[in-house]
Design a protein around this motif. Structure first.
Motif, PDB file in Angstrom:
ATOM      1  N   LEU A 200       0.844  -1.210   0.000  1.00  0.00           N
ATOM      2  CA  LEU A 200       0.000   0.000   0.000  1.00  0.00           C
ATOM      3  C   LEU A 200       0.872   1.250   0.000  1.00  0.00           C
ATOM      4  CD1 LEU A 200      -2.656   1.701   0.568  1.00  0.00           C
ATOM      5  CD2 LEU A 200      -2.246   1.266   2.968  1.00  0.00           C
ATOM      6  N   MET A 201       1.857   1.254   0.885  1.00  0.00           N
ATOM      7  CA  MET A 201       2.706   2.437   1.000  1.00  0.00           C
ATOM      8  C   MET A 201       3.509   2.673  -0.275  1.00  0.00           C
ATOM      9  SD  MET A 201       2.237   4.218   3.496  1.00  0.00           S
ATOM     10  CE  MET A 201       1.375   4.180   5.030  1.00  0.00           C
ATOM     11  N   ASN A 202       4.037   1.567  -0.849  1.00  0.00           N
ATOM     12  CA  ASN A 202       4.829   1.723  -2.071  1.00  0.00           C
ATOM     13  C   ASN A 202       3.997   2.285  -3.205  1.00  0.00           C
ATOM     14  OD1 ASN A 202       7.081   0.868  -0.817  1.00  0.00           O
ATOM     15  ND2 ASN A 202       6.912  -1.281  -1.493  1.00  0.00           N
ATOM     16  N   GLU A 203       2.753   1.801  -3.293  1.00  0.00           N
ATOM     17  CA  GLU A 203       1.875   2.298  -4.355  1.00  0.00           C
ATOM     18  C   GLU A 203       1.642   3.809  -4.169  1.00  0.00           C
ATOM     19  OE1 GLU A 203      -1.698   0.013  -5.637  1.00  0.00           O
ATOM     20  OE2 GLU A 203      -2.782   1.835  -5.103  1.00  0.00           O
ATOM     21  N   LEU A 204       1.432   4.206  -2.932  1.00  0.00           N
ATOM     22  CA  LEU A 204       1.178   5.626  -2.664  1.00  0.00           C
ATOM     23  C   LEU A 204       2.422   6.475  -2.920  1.00  0.00           C
ATOM     24  CD1 LEU A 204      -1.024   5.289   0.559  1.00  0.00           C
ATOM     25  CD2 LEU A 204      -1.788   5.873  -1.745  1.00  0.00           C
ATOM     26  N   VAL A 205       3.577   5.929  -2.550  1.00  0.00           N
ATOM     27  CA  VAL A 205       4.829   6.667  -2.786  1.00  0.00           C
ATOM     28  C   VAL A 205       5.056   6.824  -4.290  1.00  0.00           C
ATOM     29  CG1 VAL A 205       7.360   6.545  -2.561  1.00  0.00           C
ATOM     30  CG2 VAL A 205       5.915   6.012  -0.594  1.00  0.00           C
ATOM     31  N   ARG A 206       4.788   5.756  -5.061  1.00  0.00           N
ATOM     32  CA  ARG A 206       4.953   5.825  -6.524  1.00  0.00           C
ATOM     33  C   ARG A 206       3.970   6.826  -7.125  1.00  0.00           C
ATOM     34  NH1 ARG A 206       3.645   1.569  -9.459  1.00  0.00           N
ATOM     35  NH2 ARG A 206       2.814   0.284  -7.801  1.00  0.00           N
ATOM     36  N   MET A 207       2.740   6.814  -6.583  1.00  0.00           N
ATOM     37  CA  MET A 207       1.733   7.749  -7.092  1.00  0.00           C
ATOM     38  C   MET A 207       2.146   9.190  -6.797  1.00  0.00           C
ATOM     39  SD  MET A 207      -2.368   7.808  -6.434  1.00  0.00           S
ATOM     40  CE  MET A 207      -2.674   6.115  -6.888  1.00  0.00           C
ATOM     41  N   LYS A 208       2.668   9.400  -5.612  1.00  0.00           N
ATOM     42  CA  LYS A 208       3.118  10.749  -5.235  1.00  0.00           C
ATOM     43  C   LYS A 208       4.186  11.233  -6.226  1.00  0.00           C
ATOM     44  CE  LYS A 208       5.268  13.466  -1.622  1.00  0.00           C
ATOM     45  NZ  LYS A 208       5.892  13.550  -0.316  1.00  0.00           N
ATOM     46  N   GLU A 209       5.130  10.349  -6.543  1.00  0.00           N
ATOM     47  CA  GLU A 209       6.191  10.725  -7.486  1.00  0.00           C
ATOM     48  C   GLU A 209       5.626  11.016  -8.874  1.00  0.00           C
ATOM     49  OE1 GLU A 209       8.915   7.476  -7.202  1.00  0.00           O
ATOM     50  OE2 GLU A 209       9.607   8.136  -5.212  1.00  0.00           O
ATOM     51  N   ALA A 210       4.612  10.242  -9.252  1.00  0.00           N
ATOM     52  CA  ALA A 210       4.055  10.362 -10.603  1.00  0.00           C
ATOM     53  C   ALA A 210       3.178  11.618 -10.780  1.00  0.00           C
ATOM     54  CB  ALA A 210       3.243   9.118 -10.949  1.00  0.00           C
ATOM     55  N   VAL A 211       2.362  11.933  -9.779  1.00  0.00           N
ATOM     56  CA  VAL A 211       1.412  13.054  -9.990  1.00  0.00           C
ATOM     57  C   VAL A 211       1.811  14.343  -9.267  1.00  0.00           C
ATOM     58  CG1 VAL A 211      -0.529  11.482 -10.383  1.00  0.00           C
ATOM     59  CG2 VAL A 211      -0.191  12.447  -8.107  1.00  0.00           C
ATOM     60  N   LYS A 212       2.845  14.267  -8.451  1.00  0.00           N
ATOM     61  CA  LYS A 212       3.337  15.441  -7.707  1.00  0.00           C
ATOM     62  C   LYS A 212       2.180  16.275  -7.127  1.00  0.00           C
ATOM     63  CE  LYS A 212       7.756  15.583  -9.899  1.00  0.00           C
ATOM     64  NZ  LYS A 212       7.620  14.187 -10.303  1.00  0.00           N
ATOM     65  N   PRO A 213       1.476  15.699  -6.136  1.00  0.00           N
ATOM     66  CA  PRO A 213       0.288  16.374  -5.599  1.00  0.00           C
ATOM     67  C   PRO A 213       0.624  17.653  -4.817  1.00  0.00           C
ATOM     68  CG  PRO A 213       0.849  14.489  -4.250  1.00  0.00           C
ATOM     69  CD  PRO A 213       1.775  14.453  -5.428  1.00  0.00           C
ATOM     70  N   ASP A 214      -0.326  18.597  -4.807  1.00  0.00           N
ATOM     71  CA  ASP A 214      -0.173  19.795  -3.978  1.00  0.00           C
ATOM     72  C   ASP A 214      -0.517  19.465  -2.532  1.00  0.00           C
ATOM     73  OD1 ASP A 214       0.163  21.981  -6.114  1.00  0.00           O
ATOM     74  OD2 ASP A 214      -1.525  20.792  -6.832  1.00  0.00           O
TER      75      ASP A 214
END
Ligand code: GDP
Length: 290
Positions: free
Chosen positions: A195-209
C-alpha cells in the motif's frame, strides 16, 4: 459534537474559587486532566496543555478569568500545526490532491464530500479520480456518489494500475481545465508495504499539492498512530477526521495535529454529502469554551 469536552472544561473552571489560591488551581488542573484523558486526548498533549495552563495562570495571577485565558491560549497553540487551514488552491491549476487512508475510514465518501464542498461553496470545477483498485466496489461507489450529486469522475473499469489511472486522470484534468483533482487511492485493512509503495509511486508520478490522510475518529489513538506512519512515508499535508458525529469522544481532534505535526483540515460529521466542516482552530476553541 464537543459537548463532553466542553463540559469537562466548565467543570475545571468552576473549581477555581479564590484569588491566589494554589490549592484551587491544583484542583482545577486535576479536573482538567481527568476530563481530557477521559475524552481520549493523547496523554502527551494533555501533559503539555496542563503545564502551559499552570505556568500561564500563575504568571498572570490565579483566578477564573486568567485560568480561562490561559486555557484558551494553550488550546489555540495545541490545535495549530504548521501548514494550511481549509482548502488551499494551487496558483497553477489544477490543484492535485491525493486522498489516502485505511479501508473503512471514510476515504471514498470524503472524496465526494470534498468535491461537493469545492463545487458548491467555492464554485470550482472538480474532478474525482477513481484510483482505489483494491476494493472492488470502490470505483462503483465513487461513480454512484458522482451521479447522485452531479460530480465529475474519471475512471476506467479495466484499469489494473492505480498509479497509471492517477496519472491519466491528472492529464485529463489539465486538458479539460479542471481547477481541482481529487484522487481516491487504495486503502487496506492495515498499513502494509505494498500500500505504501503504491502511494509513494503515485506521489512521485502526480506530484500532488496536497496529501490528505483520512482517519476514522472512532478508532481513537489508532487514528493518531496510523496518521504518524502515513506522514513518515508520504509527508502528508493534512488530516481529515471522519465520523465525528458518532460516539467519538472528541479528544482525537484536539490532539492529532499536536501529535502528528500536520494540521487537521476538515471534519466529517455525518454520512450525507454536505456533512463536512472546515476545521478552524480558533473557532473550535470558542466553541469548546463557549
Ligand atoms: P473507505 O473504505 O475509506 O473508502 O470508506 P467509505 O467511504 O466507504 O466509508 C465507510 C463507511 O463510513 C460508509 O458507510 C460511510 O457512509 C461512513 N462514513 C464516512 N464518513 C462518515 C462520517 O463523517 N460520519 C458517519 N456517520 N459515517 C461516515
Amino acid at each position: 459534537m464537543f459537548g463532553k469536552i466542553s463540559e469537562g472544561f466548565r467543570n475545571a473552571i468552576n473549581k477555581i474559587k479564590l484569588k491566589d489560591d494554589e490549592k484551587s488551581l491544583k484542583k482545577a488542573l486535576d479536573e482538567l486532566k481527568k476530563n481530557l484523558l477521559k475524552a481520549d486526548v493523547h496523554f502527551k498533549t494533555v501533559k503539555e496543555l496542563i503545564k502551559k495552563v499552570e505556568v500561564e495562570t500563575k504568571r498572570k495571577g490565579i483566578g477564573k478569568a486568567n485560568f480561562l485565558m490561559a486555557l484558551e491560549d494553550a488550546l489555540s497553540e495545541i490545535l495549530k500545526a504548521p501548514g494550511n487551514f481549509g482548502f488551499i488552491f494551487s496558483t497553477k491549476p489544477p490543484t492535485v490532491v491525493m486522498m489516502t487512508g485505511l479501508q473503512g475510514s471514510g476515504k471514498t465518501t470524503t472524496t465526494a464530500k470534498l468535491a461537493y464542498y469545492l463545487k458548491t461553496f467555492k464554485k470550482k470545477k472538480v474532478l474525482m479520480v477513481a484510483a482505489d483498485l483494491q476494493r472492488l466496489a470502490a470505483v462503483e461507489q465513487l461513480k454512484q456518489l458522482a451521479e447522485a450529486n452531479g460530480l465529475d469522475i474519471y475512471y476506467d473499469e479495466n484499469a489494473k494500475d492505480a498509479v497509471e489511472i492517477a496519472k491519466k486522470g491528472v492529464e485529463f484534468a489539465k486538458e479539460k481545465f479542471y481547477d481541482v483533482v481529487l484522487i481516491d487511492t487504495a486503502g487496506r485493512l492495515a498499513i502494509d508495504e505494498e500500500l505504501m509503495n503504491e502511494l509513494v509511486r503515485m506521489k512521485e508520478a502526480v506530484k500532488p499539492d496536497e496529501i490528505f490522510y483520512v482517519a476514522d475518529s472512532l478508532t481513537g489513538k489508532d487514528a493518531i498512530n496510523t496518521a504518524k506512519t502515513f506522514n513518515e512515508k508520504l509527508d502528508i499535508t493534512g488530516v481529515i477526521l471522519t465520523k465525528y458525529d458518532g460516539d467519538s469522544k472528541g479528544g482525537v481532534a484536539l490532539s492529532i495535529a499536536h501529535q502528528v505535526g500536520k494540521p487537521l483540515r476538515f471534519l466529517g460529521t455525518g454520512e450525507k454529502i454536505a456533512d463536512l466542516e472546515v476545521f478552524i482552530p480558533d473557532r473550535i476553541v470558542s466553541r469548546l469554551l463557549g
